[in-house]
Design a protein around this motif. Structure first.
Motif, mmCIF file in Angstrom:
data_model
loop_
_atom_site.group_PDB
_atom_site.id
_atom_site.type_symbol
_atom_site.label_atom_id
_atom_site.label_comp_id
_atom_site.label_asym_id
_atom_site.label_seq_id
_atom_site.Cartn_x
_atom_site.Cartn_y
_atom_site.Cartn_z
ATOM 1 N N SER A 252 0.953 -1.282 -0.052
ATOM 2 C CA SER A 252 0.068 0.018 -0.083
ATOM 3 C C SER A 252 0.938 1.318 0.184
ATOM 4 C CB SER A 252 -0.829 0.033 1.202
ATOM 5 O OG SER A 252 -0.220 -0.024 2.416
ATOM 6 N N SER A 253 2.318 1.083 0.191
ATOM 7 C CA SER A 253 3.144 2.076 0.122
ATOM 8 C C SER A 253 4.074 1.898 -0.960
ATOM 9 C CB SER A 253 3.583 2.785 1.593
ATOM 10 O OG SER A 253 4.513 1.350 1.795
ATOM 11 N N GLU A 254 5.159 2.702 -1.102
ATOM 12 C CA GLU A 254 6.171 2.614 -2.066
ATOM 13 C C GLU A 254 7.150 1.239 -1.682
ATOM 14 O OE1 GLU A 254 8.706 5.827 -2.576
ATOM 15 O OE2 GLU A 254 6.866 7.295 -3.562
ATOM 16 N N SER A 255 7.360 1.013 -0.342
ATOM 17 C CA SER A 255 8.170 -0.112 0.153
ATOM 18 C C SER A 255 7.739 -0.683 1.358
ATOM 19 C CB SER A 255 9.625 0.279 0.256
ATOM 20 O OG SER A 255 9.841 1.242 1.156
ATOM 21 N N CYS A 256 8.135 -1.865 1.629
ATOM 22 C CA CYS A 256 7.765 -2.571 3.034
ATOM 23 C C CYS A 256 9.172 -2.897 3.579
ATOM 24 C CB CYS A 256 6.956 -3.607 2.799
ATOM 25 S SG CYS A 256 5.289 -3.239 2.339
ATOM 26 N N THR A 257 9.425 -3.108 4.926
ATOM 27 C CA THR A 257 10.607 -3.643 5.667
ATOM 28 C C THR A 257 10.217 -4.799 6.064
ATOM 29 O OG1 THR A 257 11.194 -1.264 6.220
ATOM 30 C CG2 THR A 257 11.966 -3.132 7.766
ATOM 31 N N VAL A 258 10.839 -5.772 5.858
ATOM 32 C CA VAL A 258 10.700 -7.186 6.377
ATOM 33 C C VAL A 258 11.932 -7.516 7.045
ATOM 34 C CG1 VAL A 258 10.385 -9.470 5.358
ATOM 35 C CG2 VAL A 258 9.333 -7.625 4.313
ATOM 36 N N THR A 259 11.804 -8.420 8.166
ATOM 37 C CA THR A 259 13.002 -8.804 8.923
ATOM 38 C C THR A 259 12.845 -10.242 9.512
ATOM 39 O OG1 THR A 259 13.170 -6.556 10.070
ATOM 40 C CG2 THR A 259 13.778 -8.588 11.347
ATOM 41 N N LEU A 260 13.982 -10.959 9.375
ATOM 42 C CA LEU A 260 13.848 -12.470 9.972
ATOM 43 C C LEU A 260 14.867 -12.307 11.060
ATOM 44 C CD1 LEU A 260 13.011 -15.578 9.574
ATOM 45 C CD2 LEU A 260 15.454 -15.714 8.456
ATOM 46 N N ALA A 261 14.256 -12.457 12.259
ATOM 47 C CA ALA A 261 15.223 -12.261 13.673
ATOM 48 C C ALA A 261 14.938 -13.750 14.445
ATOM 49 C CB ALA A 261 14.320 -11.389 14.407
ATOM 50 N N GLY A 262 16.049 -13.915 15.201
ATOM 51 C CA GLY A 262 16.061 -15.181 16.069
ATOM 52 C C GLY A 262 16.397 -15.043 17.346
ATOM 53 N N TYR A 263 15.967 -15.696 18.291
ATOM 54 C CA TYR A 263 16.383 -15.545 19.741
ATOM 55 C C TYR A 263 16.397 -16.925 20.370
ATOM 56 C CZ TYR A 263 13.645 -11.369 18.433
ATOM 57 O OH TYR A 263 13.560 -10.033 17.695
ATOM 58 N N GLU A 278 9.893 -11.829 27.696
ATOM 59 C CA GLU A 278 10.977 -10.926 27.914
ATOM 60 C C GLU A 278 12.274 -11.640 28.260
ATOM 61 O OE1 GLU A 278 9.402 -8.456 31.221
ATOM 62 O OE2 GLU A 278 8.051 -7.354 29.893
ATOM 63 N N GLU A 279 12.442 -12.877 28.670
ATOM 64 C CA GLU A 279 13.584 -13.620 28.906
ATOM 65 C C GLU A 279 14.411 -14.019 27.605
ATOM 66 O OE1 GLU A 279 13.151 -16.554 32.017
ATOM 67 O OE2 GLU A 279 11.396 -15.654 32.702
ATOM 68 N N GLN A 280 13.559 -14.158 26.292
ATOM 69 C CA GLN A 280 14.183 -14.437 25.038
ATOM 70 C C GLN A 280 15.510 -13.475 24.949
ATOM 71 O OE1 GLN A 280 11.690 -14.634 21.721
ATOM 72 N NE2 GLN A 280 10.147 -15.893 22.675
ATOM 73 N N GLU A 281 16.861 -14.243 24.405
ATOM 74 C CA GLU A 281 18.026 -13.648 24.290
ATOM 75 C C GLU A 281 18.042 -13.520 22.874
ATOM 76 O OE1 GLU A 281 22.339 -14.928 24.375
ATOM 77 O OE2 GLU A 281 21.395 -15.419 26.117
ATOM 78 N N TYR A 282 18.030 -12.306 22.387
ATOM 79 C CA TYR A 282 18.417 -11.930 21.062
ATOM 80 C C TYR A 282 19.793 -12.512 20.317
ATOM 81 C CZ TYR A 282 19.926 -9.452 16.847
ATOM 82 O OH TYR A 282 20.534 -8.860 15.474
ATOM 83 N N ARG A 283 19.639 -13.204 19.104
ATOM 84 C CA ARG A 283 20.875 -13.588 18.588
ATOM 85 C C ARG A 283 21.250 -13.119 17.259
ATOM 86 N NH1 ARG A 283 22.329 -18.869 20.604
ATOM 87 N NH2 ARG A 283 22.681 -18.621 22.876
ATOM 88 N N ASP A 284 20.191 -12.955 16.195
ATOM 89 C CA ASP A 284 20.576 -12.288 15.089
ATOM 90 C C ASP A 284 19.544 -11.974 14.218
ATOM 91 O OD1 ASP A 284 22.223 -11.692 13.088
ATOM 92 O OD2 ASP A 284 22.548 -13.593 12.030
ATOM 93 N N HIS A 285 19.660 -11.068 13.182
ATOM 94 C CA HIS A 285 18.528 -10.865 12.257
ATOM 95 C C HIS A 285 18.942 -10.131 10.946
ATOM 96 C CE1 HIS A 285 19.443 -6.624 13.337
ATOM 97 N NE2 HIS A 285 18.604 -6.305 12.365
ATOM 98 N N GLU A 286 18.259 -10.241 9.984
ATOM 99 C CA GLU A 286 18.359 -9.669 8.714
ATOM 100 C C GLU A 286 17.247 -8.757 8.476
ATOM 101 O OE1 GLU A 286 20.203 -10.427 4.522
ATOM 102 O OE2 GLU A 286 19.701 -11.943 5.521
ATOM 103 N N THR A 287 17.266 -7.550 7.795
ATOM 104 C CA THR A 287 16.309 -6.782 7.453
ATOM 105 C C THR A 287 16.590 -6.340 6.022
ATOM 106 O OG1 THR A 287 16.008 -5.976 9.908
ATOM 107 C CG2 THR A 287 14.909 -4.771 8.325
#
Length: 304
Positions: A252-263, A278-287
């Motif tokens: 619906s807009s010019e572009s969209c942001t998409v992320t794959l994230a792991g915890y 809230e106890e999940q620990e961030y490991r990695d992502h790609e956006t």
């Protein structure tokens, strides 16, 4: 040659010093047979009337057990175990420890029985006394006493050596993987949950087990005005990565942001639990930023 070099033993560690000694590099050794051997820095047993020690440590032989269960290795105490001592065994990067909680002695100070505790996994214990060996393979750490067998004359034999089949109690890591619209959240306690921003999410453990909630492909799902399709969403236990091929079908807009994230999920949990988010620990992502019709591959590593 010193006895330590001949036998390949590991010195035992006083329990109250265990953590500090291990942190500083506990003395451990491996035999060529693959048996991790340990013994105290002083002889076992008590002095009898003749002044001789009842159960001296005089070298390390093969494992007393015929064969350890799959996934464990053999650690051996040559001589009788000593009350209050912690023995650490090591083999091929794995290690486990046992602490001798109590011993039973007969006249003359010879040790006939013992009990032990461990924070690791011990599946089998084999106690040698006289010509025979007694095997304990039903939760041996929970036994009140583990004793040497009786000798051919019907008397309680003294313990000559003990073998333990065990392994380190390594917790299995399990992960939550989210495919979402917008930017990554690295701290759920501060930033809150993704809520309605999720296209898809699933949980899985590092060995590929406990796979929960995975929809590996979808022809089109709309979130925040962005219709996304994907194929090949999944986890590869061989290298601890997750990936997906995505296409922005419409926007619906010019572009969209998409992320794959792991915890990393909290210890002991194998699937997503909103109560412990809230106890999940961030490991990695790609956006990525996608325009309508764009396709790309997203890949993340779950290694710590």
């Amino acid at each position: 040659m010193k006895e330590a070099e001949e036998t390949g033993y590991a010195e035992s560690i006083n329990r109250r010093h265990l953590l500090s000694v291990i942190g500083g590099g506990a003395t451990t050794a491996l035999l060529g047979t693959g048996v991790g051997a340990a013994k105290p820095g002083h002889e076992n047993g008590k002095s009898g009337n003749n002044g001789n020690h009842g159960n001296g440590n005089n070298g390390v032989g093969p494992c007393t057990c015929d064969g350890c269960p799959e996934g464990t290795f053999c650690g051996k105490i040559e001589g009788a175990p000593e009350e209050g001592e912690t023995y650490t065994f090591e083999s091929d990067g794995d290690s486990f420890s046992v602490t001798i909680e109590s011993v039973t002695e007969k006249d003359g100070g010879e040790v006939t029985c013992f009990s032990f505790s461990t924070d690791d996994v011990v599946e089998q214990v084999c106690v040698k006394g006289g010509p025979d060996t007694k095997t304990y393979d039903d939760n041996p750490a929970e036994k009140e006493e583990l004793c040497a067998p009786t000798n051919p004359g019907g008397q309680q034999a003294a313990i000559s050596n003990v073998s333990f089949c065990g392994t380190g109690d390594d917790e299995l890591e399990c992960y939550q993987i989210d495919l979402v619209s917008g930017d990554v959240i690295k701290d759920f306690e501060k930033e809150g949950p993704y809520g309605d921003r999720k296209f898809e999410d699933f949980s899985v453990c590092e060995d590929g087990s406990n796979l929960e909630g995975l929809e590996s492909s979808n022809d089109g799902q709309s979130v925040d005005g962005c219709e996304l399709s994907w194929v090949g969403l999944g986890f590869d236990e061989s290298d601890n990565t997750a990936d997906v091929d995505v296409t922005l079908e419409s926007a619906s807009s010019e572009s969209c942001t998409v992320t794959l994230a792991g915890y990393l999920l909290p210890e002991g949990e194998t699937k997503f639990n909103p109560k412990t988010l809230e106890e999940q620990e961030y490991r990695d992502h790609e956006t990525v930023e996608l325009s309508e019709g764009d396709s790309t591959k997203l890949e993340i590593s779950l290694n710590g």
